[in-house]
Scaffold this active site. Structure first.
Site, mmCIF file in Angstrom:
data_model
loop_
_atom_site.group_PDB
_atom_site.id
_atom_site.type_symbol
_atom_site.label_atom_id
_atom_site.label_comp_id
_atom_site.label_asym_id
_atom_site.label_seq_id
_atom_site.Cartn_x
_atom_site.Cartn_y
_atom_site.Cartn_z
ATOM 1 N N LYS A 16 0.813 -1.267 -0.088
ATOM 2 C CA LYS A 16 0.082 -0.055 -0.054
ATOM 3 C C LYS A 16 0.923 1.462 0.049
ATOM 4 O O LYS A 16 0.259 2.463 0.208
ATOM 5 C CB LYS A 16 -0.880 0.039 1.150
ATOM 6 N N SER B 43 -10.095 2.271 -2.082
ATOM 7 C CA SER B 43 -9.630 3.763 -1.541
ATOM 8 C C SER B 43 -10.257 4.634 -2.103
ATOM 9 O O SER B 43 -10.551 4.668 -3.382
ATOM 10 C CB SER B 43 -8.213 3.318 -1.631
ATOM 11 N N TYR C 101 0.314 2.058 -7.356
ATOM 12 C CA TYR C 101 -0.733 1.358 -6.186
ATOM 13 C C TYR C 101 -2.207 1.941 -6.394
ATOM 14 O O TYR C 101 -3.052 0.846 -6.282
ATOM 15 C CB TYR C 101 -0.379 2.118 -4.659
ATOM 16 N N LYS D 49 -5.928 -0.491 -7.303
ATOM 17 C CA LYS D 49 -7.313 -0.437 -6.754
ATOM 18 C C LYS D 49 -8.290 -0.352 -7.589
ATOM 19 O O LYS D 49 -9.421 -0.952 -7.699
ATOM 20 C CB LYS D 49 -7.243 0.780 -5.760
ATOM 21 N N GLY E 287 2.149 14.570 -6.364
ATOM 22 C CA GLY E 287 1.119 13.719 -6.774
ATOM 23 C C GLY E 287 0.020 13.902 -5.358
ATOM 24 O O GLY E 287 -0.893 13.157 -5.281
#
Ligand code: NAD
Ligand code: UDP
Length: 342
Positions: free
Chosen positions: A85, A125, A150, A154, A297
């Site tokens: 994660k 998420s 990552y 998801k 980011g």
């Protein structure tokens, strides 16, 4: 009723195992301990009085994933937490994140299909929303391009699950977490970051305990109430309880459709400075912090529209920011005591 919890020795998984056991479910944990410790199994046992069954397996390996279902033939549902994660790490090692997170999901779904297990709750998420155009974020808000490998795992995982539900008899609830923080009120389980924490709250508590010299705040020139970014922080115990509610909904056949998505947040946005203020209040300490450049980011602000989860799931986050920060601090103090004894 037996529930398989993948990633059950991890941060959110361990709190969910406690809530599941306290609700009367029998839990089997599958985890390869890549980001957690086996001692968590005993800690769960000390909280609930029941030591969960623990299988040390790498779910990215199809044989190891299947061995859990071969051994435990009466699993009724799966809650799938297991994943890597760390956002920054995923930018440096994208293949490892795709391999681990996507292979694990595919192996799990293949084994579930082979062994007739039809229910899965998935850890998604709010990262799938990126910086939303309107706030608060609803479940119907369009997803954006992922900011990191990552985040992309998801998004891809949600798509795989939705397709698999459409193709057969699988039922799924995807839960999109906002920012889980805090720890169990017993201070026996909590977050165990490997190395230097990426996340705000463990960085705050580690700075206060003296493990880190100073918290650097990534930017104070955002268009927010005080210039620092805003997030929807949610107590990990509230989050864990939502999993029990979601599981029950699936098992009692109360889903509106076999593929459902819920936002899990409080609906309140707090800035980094507000989080620090809350920490200083509950710990009665001054935190050493300074401002630095924005982190690449980072999203400026995001918080959840919780109406759908509140109404449809019949669940609402109850714990406020001070309680989140108090429990996070109690956990850091407990870890410090433990380290001194060892
Ligand atoms: P965590 O790292 O504490 O727990 C994940 C667990 O999965 C760890 O115990 C790890 O050892 C295990 N694991 C990883 N790969 C595995 C594999 N191949 N086989 C078996 N076990 C494996 O993380 P967490 O914070 O508890 O997060 C749980 C889930 O929630 C993850 O899917 C994460 O992406 C998601 N999530 C977390 C957050 C957050 O801020 N913590 C936010 C949104 C979503
Ligand atoms: N943050 C910070 N310093 C840190 C870690 C985080 O200022 O050392 C800020 C970060 O810029 C973000 C907020 O705290 O605005 C929450 O960060 P975290 O990594 O915990 O969650 P995420 O950014 O993934 O929502």
């Amino acid at each position: 009723m037996k529930i398989l919890v993948t990633g059950g020795t991890g941060y959110i998984g361990s709190h969910t195992v406690v809530e599941l056991q306290q609700a009367g479910y029998e839990v089997i944990i599958a985890d390869n301990l890549i980001n957690s410790e086996a001692s968590v199994v005993d800690a769960i046992g000390r909280i609930t009085g029941i030591i969960p069954v623990f299988e040390e397996v790498d779910l990215a390996d199809p044989g190891q994933a299947d061995s859990v279902f071969q051994k435990h033939t009466d699993i009724k549902a799966v809650i799938h937490f297991a994943a890597l994660k760390a956002v920054g790490d995923s930018v440096e090692r994208p293949l490892e994140y795709y391999r681990n997170n996507i292979f694990s999901l595919i192996n799990l779904l293949s084994s579930m299909s082979r062994h007739g297990v039809k229910h899965i709750v998935f850890s998604s998420s709010c990262t799938v929303y990126g910086q939303p155009d309107t706030l608060p974020v609803k479940e119907s808000t369009a997803r954006k391009d992922a900011e990191s490998p990552y985040g992309n795992t998801k998004k891809i995982a949600e798509d795989i699950l939705e397709d698999e539900v459409r193709a057969g008899s699988l039922r799924c609830i995807a839960l999109r977490y906002f920012n889980p923080i805090g720890a169990h009120p017993t201070a026996m389980i909590g977050e165990l970051p490997l190395g230097v924490p990426d996340n705000l709250v463990p960085y705050i508590t580690q700075t206060a305990i003296g493990k880190r010299e100073r918290l650097m705040i990534f930017g104070n020139d955002y268009e927010t109430k005080d210039g620092t970014p805003v997030r929807d922080y949610i107590h990990v115990v509230d989050l864990a309880q939502a999993h029990v509610v979601a599981l029950k909904r699936m098992l009692e056949d109360k889903q509106i459709s076999p593929w459902e998505i819920f936002n899990l947040g409080t609906g309140n946005g707090f800035s980094v400075l507000e989080v620090i203020n809350s920490f200083e209040k509950v710990s009665d300490m001054k935190l050493n912090y300074a401002f630095t450049d924005r982190r690449q980011g980072d999203i400026e602000k995001v918080w959840a529209d919780t109406e759908y989860a509140n109404q449809e799931l019949g669940w609402k986050a109850e714990r406020d920011l001070d309680e989140m920060m108090r429990s996070a601090w109690d956990w850091e103090l407990a870890l410090n005591d433990r380290n001194k004894k060892n």
